[in-house]
Design an enzyme around this catalytic site. Sequence first.
Site, PDB file in Angstrom:
ATOM      1  N   ARG A   1       0.833  -1.208   0.000  1.00 28.70           N
ATOM      2  CA  ARG A   1       0.000   0.000   0.000  1.00 28.70           C
ATOM      3  C   ARG A   1       0.866   1.257   0.000  1.00 28.70           C
ATOM      4  O   ARG A   1       0.539   2.248  -0.650  1.00 28.70           O
ATOM      5  CB  ARG A   1      -0.962   0.023   1.192  1.00 28.70           C
ATOM      6  CG  ARG A   1      -2.042  -1.032   1.088  1.00 28.70           C
ATOM      7  CD  ARG A   1      -2.941  -0.810  -0.128  1.00 28.70           C
ATOM      8  NE  ARG A   1      -3.875  -1.897  -0.273  1.00 28.70           N
ATOM      9  CZ  ARG A   1      -3.945  -2.710  -1.322  1.00 28.70           C
ATOM     10  NH1 ARG A   1      -3.131  -2.574  -2.332  1.00 28.70           N
ATOM     11  NH2 ARG A   1      -4.819  -3.676  -1.368  1.00 28.70           N
TER      12      ARG A   1
ATOM     13  N   GLU B   1       1.996   1.558  -3.443  1.00 29.26           N
ATOM     14  CA  GLU B   1       0.880   2.058  -4.241  1.00 29.26           C
ATOM     15  C   GLU B   1       0.724   3.573  -4.068  1.00 29.26           C
ATOM     16  O   GLU B   1       0.484   4.295  -5.051  1.00 29.26           O
ATOM     17  CB  GLU B   1      -0.404   1.343  -3.812  1.00 29.26           C
ATOM     18  CG  GLU B   1      -1.640   1.770  -4.560  1.00 29.26           C
ATOM     19  CD  GLU B   1      -2.877   1.042  -4.055  1.00 29.26           C
ATOM     20  OE1 GLU B   1      -3.733   0.732  -4.893  1.00 29.26           O
ATOM     21  OE2 GLU B   1      -2.997   0.794  -2.837  1.00 29.26           O
TER      22      GLU B   1
ATOM     23  N   SER C   1      15.844  14.534   0.731  1.00 33.42           N
ATOM     24  CA  SER C   1      16.859  13.606   1.209  1.00 33.42           C
ATOM     25  C   SER C   1      16.243  12.475   2.015  1.00 33.42           C
ATOM     26  O   SER C   1      15.329  12.682   2.809  1.00 33.42           O
ATOM     27  CB  SER C   1      17.869  14.345   2.089  1.00 33.42           C
ATOM     28  OG  SER C   1      18.763  13.429   2.681  1.00 33.42           O
TER      29      SER C   1
END
Length: 147
Positions: free
Chosen positions: A89, A92, A115
Amino acid sequence: MISKQQAAEAVRHAKAVTGVTWEQLAEAVGRPLVWTTAALLGQHPMSKEEAAKAAALLELGDDVALAFQLQPTRGGLDAAVPVDPTIYRLYEVIQVYGPAIKELIHEQCGDGIMSAINFRLDVKRVPDPAGDRVVITMDGKYLPYQW
């Protein structure tokens, strides 16, 4: 000598046996919760003192404490696309929102990156009437590209 991956498995096992929480480990080590968790899962090297404190709390030996101190190979997953539902997830989220985040960083900051070396991360549970929420805060230093 055991590897950082073997040490991480020893940590998971010891946490189950001892009932020690990630928060207790972070307090004992004296580092932020997410950093400590990542370090004990093999993503950061710990100092000798930090490693000793974590190993003692988890009732693990000197071989594991030594592995906590080794330089890691960061970011290694078992597969290019993660299969664990929680990690997938997050993957995603980056697939869907990554291009927008990139555009907004460039628009607001210029040609550069966030960073992951000079970086802070926080995870917390927030109550919500529609169901509890997970709030993840990523806080990385802006690094401009220099040509």
